[in-house]
Design a protein around this motif. Sequence first.
Motif, mmCIF file in Angstrom:
data_model
loop_
_atom_site.group_PDB
_atom_site.id
_atom_site.type_symbol
_atom_site.label_atom_id
_atom_site.label_comp_id
_atom_site.label_asym_id
_atom_site.label_seq_id
_atom_site.Cartn_x
_atom_site.Cartn_y
_atom_site.Cartn_z
ATOM 1 N N ARG A 101 -6.639 36.687 26.459
ATOM 2 C CA ARG A 101 -6.721 38.110 26.789
ATOM 3 C C ARG A 101 -6.515 38.967 25.534
ATOM 4 N NH1 ARG A 101 -3.726 36.753 31.634
ATOM 5 N NH2 ARG A 101 -1.827 37.740 30.826
ATOM 6 N N GLU B 77 -2.823 34.305 28.092
ATOM 7 C CA GLU B 77 -2.395 35.529 27.413
ATOM 8 C C GLU B 77 -3.045 35.652 26.041
ATOM 9 O OE1 GLU B 77 2.059 35.631 29.488
ATOM 10 O OE2 GLU B 77 1.757 34.737 27.507
ATOM 11 N N ARG C 240 -3.763 43.247 30.929
ATOM 12 C CA ARG C 240 -2.405 42.903 31.364
ATOM 13 C C ARG C 240 -1.544 42.412 30.193
ATOM 14 N NH1 ARG C 240 -2.634 38.568 34.380
ATOM 15 N NH2 ARG C 240 -0.570 38.917 35.290
ATOM 16 N N LEU C 241 -1.532 43.217 29.131
ATOM 17 C CA LEU C 241 -0.782 42.873 27.936
ATOM 18 C C LEU C 241 0.381 43.828 27.655
ATOM 19 C CD1 LEU C 241 -3.814 42.085 25.576
ATOM 20 C CD2 LEU C 241 -2.219 40.404 26.531
ATOM 21 N N LEU D 159 2.571 33.207 23.079
ATOM 22 C CA LEU D 159 1.781 33.501 24.277
ATOM 23 C C LEU D 159 1.276 32.222 24.940
ATOM 24 C CD1 LEU D 159 -0.422 36.417 22.879
ATOM 25 C CD2 LEU D 159 1.637 36.636 24.278
ATOM 26 N N LEU E 268 3.774 42.623 26.907
ATOM 27 C CA LEU E 268 3.831 41.654 25.811
ATOM 28 C C LEU E 268 3.639 42.313 24.450
ATOM 29 C CD1 LEU E 268 1.553 38.973 27.510
ATOM 30 C CD2 LEU E 268 4.049 38.912 27.362
#
Length: 268
Positions: free
Chosen positions: A160, A157, A141-142, A153, A145
């Motif tokens: 991850r 985040e 789920r980046l 972040l 970003l």
Amino acid sequence: MSGPTSGPISGPALSPRSALELEDIDFSFAARVNGINVALYKDFSLRIEQGSIVTIMGASGAGKSTLGRIMAGIVIPQKGIVRRSPDFTRPSDLVYVDQHPMNSVFPWQTVLENVRYPLEKLGWESRERRDRICYLMTLFRLSALSDVYPAQLSGGELQRLALSRCLSWKPKLVILDEPFSALDGQVKAEITSALHELALKDRMTLVLITHNVSDALALGMRCIIIARRPVRVMSDLDFHLGFPREENTPDYGAMQQALINGIRDGLV
């Protein structure tokens, strides 16, 4: 530091299905108690099978991180042999990721640049590289970003990103030292799901070091509980539940209690 490690001590006669074997390991810190060196590990042996997801558990100060560093070749024992599979032909086949995600990223690179960099350095072809980056950015789920820098972040985040970067080149053995210690439950669940998918997809051997029962239960196929000095294995448990695991079930409760009992036994 996190990322590819230097090679550990090698030895002959590795079992065919083993990713890693420790045999008769001795390790002591320089600290002395009553004038005597205190052995943390003495004649300690352990075998990790290829393709397994193993959690190493124990109370704070039990020697879990030291064990992970011995496995990774970062800490060299005073005696004993560390063997790893002959399939591990490159330093990048074994990765150690510590509990500080900023150690695993380049702060001057964006999220996308961080994930892409190792693949470029290892010579992945452009199409294969693009496919891998797209898969990882989606899985962790980046994607939204891509142009953000690590300092911008959140903690979840950043973790991850660290994992996505360190697992990008499909290492064969990954040792994770307390990767969830500063994360909330929802973020842990998301990362655990991604790690499980990657371990199966890439046929990766995964070792998770943790003191948290729920983290061990969320991901592990096998849990090794260590305790006492010199350290020994107090419990070695196999988990036979599927994924994702449902907490409100009798089987989950039984596994949870077995872990709690194993840790309690190591404290007395």
